[in-house]
Design an enzyme around this catalytic site. Sequence first.
Site, PDB file in Angstrom:
ATOM      1  N   THR A 147       7.446   0.033  -4.499  1.00  0.00           N
ATOM      2  CA  THR A 147       8.338  -0.155  -3.351  1.00  0.00           C
ATOM      3  C   THR A 147       9.789   0.163  -3.699  1.00  0.00           C
ATOM      4  N   GLY A 186       7.563  -7.206  -9.516  1.00  0.00           N
ATOM      5  CA  GLY A 186       7.599  -8.463 -10.269  1.00  0.00           C
ATOM      6  C   GLY A 186       7.768  -8.212 -11.757  1.00  0.00           C
ATOM      7  N   GLU A 429       1.660  -6.161  -0.947  1.00  0.00           N
ATOM      8  CA  GLU A 429       0.404  -5.402  -1.022  1.00  0.00           C
ATOM      9  C   GLU A 429      -0.002  -4.857   0.333  1.00  0.00           C
TER      10      GLU A 429
HETATM   11  C1  LIG Z   1     -12.318  -7.071  -7.215  1.00  0.00           C
HETATM   12  C2  LIG Z   1     -10.929  -7.555  -7.265  1.00  0.00           C
HETATM   13  C3  LIG Z   1     -10.810  -8.797  -8.016  1.00  0.00           C
HETATM   14  C4  LIG Z   1      -9.677  -9.356  -8.400  1.00  0.00           C
HETATM   15  C5  LIG Z   1      -8.359  -8.810  -8.089  1.00  0.00           C
HETATM   16  C6  LIG Z   1      -7.399  -9.172  -9.114  1.00  0.00           C
HETATM   17  C7  LIG Z   1      -6.173  -9.512  -8.889  1.00  0.00           C
HETATM   18  C8  LIG Z   1      -5.566  -9.721  -7.553  1.00  0.00           C
HETATM   19  C9  LIG Z   1      -4.978 -11.017  -7.431  1.00  0.00           C
HETATM   20  C10 LIG Z   1      -3.673 -11.268  -7.549  1.00  0.00           C
HETATM   21  C11 LIG Z   1      -2.629 -10.321  -7.179  1.00  0.00           C
HETATM   22  C12 LIG Z   1      -1.737  -9.737  -8.201  1.00  0.00           C
HETATM   23  C13 LIG Z   1      -0.485  -9.450  -7.797  1.00  0.00           C
HETATM   24  C14 LIG Z   1      -0.035  -9.673  -6.369  1.00  0.00           C
HETATM   25  C15 LIG Z   1       1.298 -10.316  -6.139  1.00  0.00           C
HETATM   26  C16 LIG Z   1       2.400  -9.663  -5.770  1.00  0.00           C
HETATM   27  C17 LIG Z   1       2.539  -8.238  -6.117  1.00  0.00           C
HETATM   28  C18 LIG Z   1       2.805  -7.342  -5.004  1.00  0.00           C
HETATM   29  C19 LIG Z   1       2.708  -6.048  -5.264  1.00  0.00           C
HETATM   30  C20 LIG Z   1       2.959  -5.049  -4.226  1.00  0.00           C
HETATM   31  O1  LIG Z   1       3.285  -5.329  -3.112  1.00  0.00           O
HETATM   32  S1  LIG Z   1       2.739  -3.435  -4.729  1.00  0.00           S
HETATM   33  C21 LIG Z   1       3.166  -2.467  -3.363  1.00  0.00           C
HETATM   34  C22 LIG Z   1       2.139  -2.531  -2.283  1.00  0.00           C
HETATM   35  N1  LIG Z   1       2.421  -1.573  -1.260  1.00  0.00           N
HETATM   36  C23 LIG Z   1       1.641  -1.341  -0.256  1.00  0.00           C
HETATM   37  O2  LIG Z   1       0.623  -1.987  -0.091  1.00  0.00           O
HETATM   38  C24 LIG Z   1       2.034  -0.192   0.625  1.00  0.00           C
HETATM   39  C25 LIG Z   1       1.258  -0.144   1.906  1.00  0.00           C
HETATM   40  N2  LIG Z   1       1.115   1.230   2.347  1.00  0.00           N
HETATM   41  C26 LIG Z   1       0.042   1.991   2.049  1.00  0.00           C
HETATM   42  O3  LIG Z   1      -0.873   1.556   1.352  1.00  0.00           O
HETATM   43  C27 LIG Z   1       0.016   3.365   2.612  1.00  0.00           C
HETATM   44  O4  LIG Z   1       1.272   3.847   2.844  1.00  0.00           O
HETATM   45  C28 LIG Z   1      -0.777   3.386   3.920  1.00  0.00           C
HETATM   46  C29 LIG Z   1      -0.260   2.385   4.928  1.00  0.00           C
HETATM   47  C30 LIG Z   1      -2.234   3.100   3.597  1.00  0.00           C
HETATM   48  C31 LIG Z   1      -0.668   4.778   4.557  1.00  0.00           C
HETATM   49  O5  LIG Z   1      -0.835   5.756   3.586  1.00  0.00           O
HETATM   50  P1  LIG Z   1      -0.759   7.289   3.938  1.00  0.00           P
HETATM   51  O6  LIG Z   1       0.433   7.532   4.794  1.00  0.00           O
HETATM   52  O7  LIG Z   1      -0.870   8.059   2.710  1.00  0.00           O
HETATM   53  O8  LIG Z   1      -2.057   7.462   4.720  1.00  0.00           O
HETATM   54  P2  LIG Z   1      -2.369   7.720   6.241  1.00  0.00           P
HETATM   55  O9  LIG Z   1      -1.976   6.564   7.073  1.00  0.00           O
HETATM   56  O10 LIG Z   1      -1.826   9.050   6.634  1.00  0.00           O
HETATM   57  O11 LIG Z   1      -3.925   7.798   6.127  1.00  0.00           O
HETATM   58  C32 LIG Z   1      -4.558   8.929   5.569  1.00  0.00           C
HETATM   59  C33 LIG Z   1      -5.989   8.619   5.240  1.00  0.00           C
HETATM   60  O12 LIG Z   1      -6.010   7.930   4.002  1.00  0.00           O
HETATM   61  C34 LIG Z   1      -6.806   6.777   4.091  1.00  0.00           C
HETATM   62  N3  LIG Z   1      -6.323   5.807   3.130  1.00  0.00           N
HETATM   63  C35 LIG Z   1      -5.114   5.248   3.065  1.00  0.00           C
HETATM   64  N4  LIG Z   1      -5.062   4.391   2.036  1.00  0.00           N
HETATM   65  C36 LIG Z   1      -6.249   4.431   1.431  1.00  0.00           C
HETATM   66  C37 LIG Z   1      -6.797   3.775   0.301  1.00  0.00           C
HETATM   67  N5  LIG Z   1      -6.105   2.870  -0.394  1.00  0.00           N
HETATM   68  N6  LIG Z   1      -8.056   4.056  -0.048  1.00  0.00           N
HETATM   69  C38 LIG Z   1      -8.787   4.941   0.658  1.00  0.00           C
HETATM   70  N7  LIG Z   1      -8.318   5.604   1.749  1.00  0.00           N
HETATM   71  C39 LIG Z   1      -7.070   5.335   2.114  1.00  0.00           C
HETATM   72  C40 LIG Z   1      -6.618   6.344   5.512  1.00  0.00           C
HETATM   73  O13 LIG Z   1      -7.648   5.492   5.902  1.00  0.00           O
HETATM   74  C41 LIG Z   1      -6.624   7.661   6.220  1.00  0.00           C
HETATM   75  O14 LIG Z   1      -7.946   8.061   6.404  1.00  0.00           O
HETATM   76  P3  LIG Z   1      -8.329   8.928   7.657  1.00  0.00           P
HETATM   77  O15 LIG Z   1      -7.434  10.132   7.700  1.00  0.00           O
HETATM   78  O16 LIG Z   1      -8.119   8.074   8.846  1.00  0.00           O
HETATM   79  O17 LIG Z   1      -9.767   9.265   7.417  1.00  0.00           O
HETATM   80  C1  LIG Z   2       6.996 -11.518  -2.833  1.00  0.00           C
HETATM   81  C2  LIG Z   2       6.880 -10.031  -2.883  1.00  0.00           C
HETATM   82  C3  LIG Z   2       6.474  -9.407  -4.036  1.00  0.00           C
HETATM   83  C4  LIG Z   2       6.399  -8.017  -4.107  1.00  0.00           C
HETATM   84  N1  LIG Z   2       6.053  -7.408  -5.269  1.00  0.00           N
HETATM   85  C5  LIG Z   2       6.025  -6.058  -5.350  1.00  0.00           C
HETATM   86  C6  LIG Z   2       5.716  -5.407  -6.568  1.00  0.00           C
HETATM   87  O1  LIG Z   2       5.449  -6.041  -7.571  1.00  0.00           O
HETATM   88  N2  LIG Z   2       5.724  -4.055  -6.610  1.00  0.00           N
HETATM   89  C7  LIG Z   2       6.023  -3.304  -5.520  1.00  0.00           C
HETATM   90  O2  LIG Z   2       6.028  -2.081  -5.616  1.00  0.00           O
HETATM   91  N3  LIG Z   2       6.306  -3.901  -4.339  1.00  0.00           N
HETATM   92  C8  LIG Z   2       6.320  -5.252  -4.233  1.00  0.00           C
HETATM   93  N4  LIG Z   2       6.625  -5.865  -3.032  1.00  0.00           N
HETATM   94  C9  LIG Z   2       6.976  -5.032  -1.883  1.00  0.00           C
HETATM   95  C10 LIG Z   2       5.934  -5.056  -0.782  1.00  0.00           C
HETATM   96  O3  LIG Z   2       4.787  -4.356  -1.166  1.00  0.00           O
HETATM   97  C11 LIG Z   2       6.537  -4.470   0.494  1.00  0.00           C
HETATM   98  O4  LIG Z   2       7.588  -5.315   0.907  1.00  0.00           O
HETATM   99  C12 LIG Z   2       5.482  -4.357   1.566  1.00  0.00           C
HETATM  100  O5  LIG Z   2       4.566  -3.339   1.265  1.00  0.00           O
HETATM  101  C13 LIG Z   2       6.100  -4.134   2.968  1.00  0.00           C
HETATM  102  O6  LIG Z   2       6.907  -3.034   2.984  1.00  0.00           O
HETATM  103  P1  LIG Z   2       8.407  -3.076   3.586  1.00  0.00           P
HETATM  104  O7  LIG Z   2       9.119  -4.164   2.891  1.00  0.00           O
HETATM  105  O8  LIG Z   2       8.893  -1.699   3.499  1.00  0.00           O
HETATM  106  O9  LIG Z   2       8.258  -3.502   5.078  1.00  0.00           O
HETATM  107  P2  LIG Z   2       8.556  -2.587   6.345  1.00  0.00           P
HETATM  108  O10 LIG Z   2       7.547  -1.500   6.403  1.00  0.00           O
HETATM  109  O11 LIG Z   2       9.969  -2.192   6.379  1.00  0.00           O
HETATM  110  O12 LIG Z   2       8.221  -3.619   7.483  1.00  0.00           O
HETATM  111  C14 LIG Z   2       9.184  -4.095   8.437  1.00  0.00           C
HETATM  112  C15 LIG Z   2       8.541  -4.107   9.825  1.00  0.00           C
HETATM  113  O13 LIG Z   2       8.254  -2.779  10.215  1.00  0.00           O
HETATM  114  C16 LIG Z   2       6.941  -2.692  10.710  1.00  0.00           C
HETATM  115  N5  LIG Z   2       6.370  -1.360  10.432  1.00  0.00           N
HETATM  116  C17 LIG Z   2       6.580  -0.573   9.364  1.00  0.00           C
HETATM  117  N6  LIG Z   2       5.834   0.543   9.456  1.00  0.00           N
HETATM  118  C18 LIG Z   2       5.145   0.464  10.587  1.00  0.00           C
HETATM  119  C19 LIG Z   2       4.186   1.303  11.231  1.00  0.00           C
HETATM  120  N7  LIG Z   2       3.772   2.452  10.686  1.00  0.00           N
HETATM  121  N8  LIG Z   2       3.667   0.902  12.395  1.00  0.00           N
HETATM  122  C20 LIG Z   2       4.051  -0.260  12.952  1.00  0.00           C
HETATM  123  N9  LIG Z   2       4.936  -1.108  12.375  1.00  0.00           N
HETATM  124  C21 LIG Z   2       5.475  -0.756  11.220  1.00  0.00           C
HETATM  125  C22 LIG Z   2       6.175  -3.778   9.973  1.00  0.00           C
HETATM  126  O14 LIG Z   2       5.033  -4.178  10.692  1.00  0.00           O
HETATM  127  C23 LIG Z   2       7.220  -4.885   9.877  1.00  0.00           C
HETATM  128  O15 LIG Z   2       7.176  -5.646  11.068  1.00  0.00           O
HETATM  129  C24 LIG Z   2       6.714  -7.253  -2.963  1.00  0.00           C
HETATM  130  C25 LIG Z   2       7.116  -7.894  -1.779  1.00  0.00           C
HETATM  131  C26 LIG Z   2       7.204  -9.259  -1.739  1.00  0.00           C
HETATM  132  C27 LIG Z   2       7.647  -9.929  -0.470  1.00  0.00           C
END
Ligand SMILES: CC/C=C\C/C=C\C/C=C\C/C=C\C/C=C\C/C=C/C(=O)SCCNC(=O)CCNC(=O)[C@H](O)C(C)(C)COP(=O)(O)OP(=O)(O)OC[C@H]1O[C@@H](n2cnc3c(N)ncnc32)[C@H](O)[C@@H]1OP(=O)(O)O
Ligand SMILES: Cc1cc2nc3c(=O)[nH]c(=O)nc-3n(C[C@H](O)[C@H](O)[C@H](O)COP(=O)(O)OP(=O)(O)OC[C@H]3O[C@@H](n4cnc5c(N)ncnc54)[C@H](O)[C@@H]3O)c2cc1C
Length: 662
Positions: A147, A186, A429
């Site tokens: 992010t 983190g 996530e």
């Molecule tokens: C078994 C497991 C057991 C244990 C697990 C162990 C540990 C877990 C427990 C604890 C957790 C540990 C840490 C967590 C605590 C805090 C840390 C936080 C970390 C973070 O937040 S990291 C950053 C996370 N960020 C996000 O999640 C970003 C969200 N956005 C996206 O993922 C993508 O941008 C999004 C929304 C999916 C869109 O991607 P994109 O623009 O590239 O795709 P499209 O929308 O155009 O779709 C195209 C096509 O692709 C398919 N697709 C998208 N994603 C996936 C995927 N992951 N896998 C497969 N396919 C995917 C999508 O469906 C579309 O398909 P289609 O064209 O419709 O057929």
């Molecule tokens: C406690 C915490 C720990 C984290 N740890 C990590 C980490 O370790 N590593 C890491 O990489 N990231 C981490 N993150 C980041 C996290 O993954 C992002 O904050 C999260 O994926 C949301 O993205 P954003 O902040 O850009 O939200 P935004 O996308 O800016 O969301 C703001 C608003 O916009 C809306 N929005 C955005 N896009 C769309 C769309 N396409 N359609 C409709 N509505 C939309 C959302 O629904 C929301 O209401 C962490 C976040 C938190 C809060």
Amino acid sequence: MSTETKCNPDLVRERAKCTFDVNELINLFYGSEKATKERRHFEDAVLAVKELKDAIPEEYLSHKERYENGVRKATILRDVYRDYKAKHNRDPPPNQITKAVIKDISPFLLHNGMFVPTIAGQGTPEQQAEWLPKAESMQIIGTYAQTELGHGSFIRGLETIATYDPKTEEFVLNNPTLTSFKWWPGGLGSTVNHCVVVAQLYINGKSHGIHPFIAQIRDLDTHKPLPGVKVGEIGPKMGFQTANNGFLGFDNFRIPRKNMLMKNAQVLKDGTFVKGINEKLTYGTMVMVRVGIVGDCSFYAALAATIAVRYSAVRHQSHIKASEPEAQILDYLTQQHKLFIAVASSHVYRNAYLWMEKMYTNVMKELSQDKQDNLPELHATACCLKAVCSRDAGSLVEECRLACGGHGYMASSNLPLTYGVTIAAVTYEGERTVLLLQTARYLMKAWMAALKGKVLSPSVSYLLNSLKESKKPWQNTPEGIVKGFQHVSFGKVKAAYETIQKYMKQGKDYEDAWNLASVQLVKASEAHSRAILCEVSWEAVCSSSASPNLSRVLQQLAQLYLTYWTLETSGDLLLYSNITKDDLIILRDKYEELLVAIRPNAVGLVDGFDLRDEILNSTLGSYDGRVYERLMEEALKSPLNQETVNSSFHKYLKPMMEKAKL
Ligand SMILES: CC/C=C\C/C=C\C/C=C\C/C=C\C/C=C\C/C=C/C(=O)SCCNC(=O)CCNC(=O)[C@H](O)C(C)(C)COP(=O)(O)OP(=O)(O)OC[C@H]1O[C@@H](n2cnc3c(N)ncnc32)[C@H](O)[C@@H]1OP(=O)(O)O
Ligand SMILES: Cc1cc2nc3c(=O)[nH]c(=O)nc-3n(C[C@H](O)[C@H](O)[C@H](O)COP(=O)(O)OP(=O)(O)OC[C@H]3O[C@@H](n4cnc5c(N)ncnc54)[C@H](O)[C@@H]3O)c2cc1C
């Protein structure tokens, strides 16, 4: 656990009423008697370490002290893990003892939860051989840096750039704008020396999308940022204070070619880009963590429910009947309505997690054989269950907190922190709405396939059945309710699809029509999740190996979940299923009967989560119910109570009072 003799008498009475064997429930919840024994044994080993005990509650420490204490304890905890592994030749069993030690979030969470799994999941065998042993043994510490300030949800929009230089066979990392700075990872703030950096790959001026790279960002000896690295901490948040979330920017920072994780796509020495079989496999770690979050939701609901149910058994307030003593607040039906859904939901999330874990393992196995057919289903299901369970779990924790009245507002209840940590999962996530819209994409495709009479994947095959069964009368049974939720999902999927078609007929293109239908699309995804949660959890209790006594109670809990959500979403059911007003009245009565039936087992059920006092970390929720004593003991630890008169009296209060006399 503490002995019954020291217990609050209300809790002793509650436990005597329990109609099932609590140990049987514990063993069932955690998998087996052996799993319980091993988990408790490991928890004992951790709790035996004196250095892991805090002298004063964390809340009295400064932001910096809290972090330093967190790192100190995380390193000791890591030694206990290492020693266990050395002695038993296997990892410790799944446990939540980190909660007893770190209380908030470990600065190593991202190292263990995402850095190591990303190397394992995205690295080639050579890359795994290079980094995994160092990372697993903590010779290097890492995080997952994806992010940025400007982009979190839309990861294709990330601005961090990795430009390949074939002359030196290196990637040059750059963060050209403020919004391109990594923000949130983190451990990044002050803990890690490595990270997985997700960046846009450029070769010869051509963009090749986002890919993961390993970058060392701090010197291993001095811990100083390496030249070309700007790194720091992002400051206090609602929770996650000890997670050490940070920011990061690169200025012409070079890493060798081998540092791009190349299990999927590759960059050859000469700069040739070799595409992977599916570019979305790069998102694999997120899918794994989303599955894990469903399990975490079960834990947080269990933790809050344990605290609130035990407190409600101890707390007496007002009278149900004027002639009787003050009632335990747990006897008020309204209190049962607030709390029992948290107990039931914890079981539902646990079963959903186990179900998802199986799906995840199967798909990973298939992917290792280059078979991708079931990846879209896994992604869609992980997205919506993570989104719905985290939001619901956050609301349940907050409801448990409110159900503890004023004392629930005390930090020492551990409910405020638990809320801050649980609700974060709605965003991290993958933000809730964004993930629900991912599932909606899948549902729309499934619907179009259903219209063509094609075979659908198991998790959406009910769409076909609902198409055929829409005329069948409603049945007031658990199976009937599951079908009802499937009908709601079917109805909402169909309505959202038709809304998109309507806008397209009016001349809108698909993207605009999608946006105009997106409130409906999100609701369709939520309904799909609810249908899955209801079906999976009901099937799990029906097929469980529990004894008749336990089985009866588990079925009551599962039915409570089904009935609660039927009543909460009655409008949808009236719109999309054949439920009638009379059915709803019967279910309302059934719901109230279930609350009354579960009431005698409430304390037994939360004891069945087997969460130790140290994990609960709550004045209100401990096993012995010494609520008031603990509240006072904790209050007395306040630094303001270590002196009879605080210096502010002489500095400010007295002068003010004296001025007022003039
Ligand atoms: C078994 C497991 C057991 C244990 C697990 C162990 C540990 C877990 C427990 C604890 C957790 C540990 C840490 C967590 C605590 C805090 C840390 C936080 C970390 C973070 O937040 S990291 C950053 C996370 N960020 C996000 O999640 C970003 C969200 N956005 C996206 O993922 C993508 O941008 C999004 C929304 C999916 C869109 O991607 P994109 O623009 O590239 O795709 P499209 O929308 O155009 O779709 C195209 C096509 O692709 C398919 N697709 C998208 N994603 C996936 C995927 N992951 N896998 C497969 N396919 C995917 C999508 O469906 C579309 O398909 P289609 O064209 O419709 O057929
Ligand atoms: C406690 C915490 C720990 C984290 N740890 C990590 C980490 O370790 N590593 C890491 O990489 N990231 C981490 N993150 C980041 C996290 O993954 C992002 O904050 C999260 O994926 C949301 O993205 P954003 O902040 O850009 O939200 P935004 O996308 O800016 O969301 C703001 C608003 O916009 C809306 N929005 C955005 N896009 C769309 C769309 N396409 N359609 C409709 N509505 C939309 C959302 O629904 C929301 O209401 C962490 C976040 C938190 C809060």
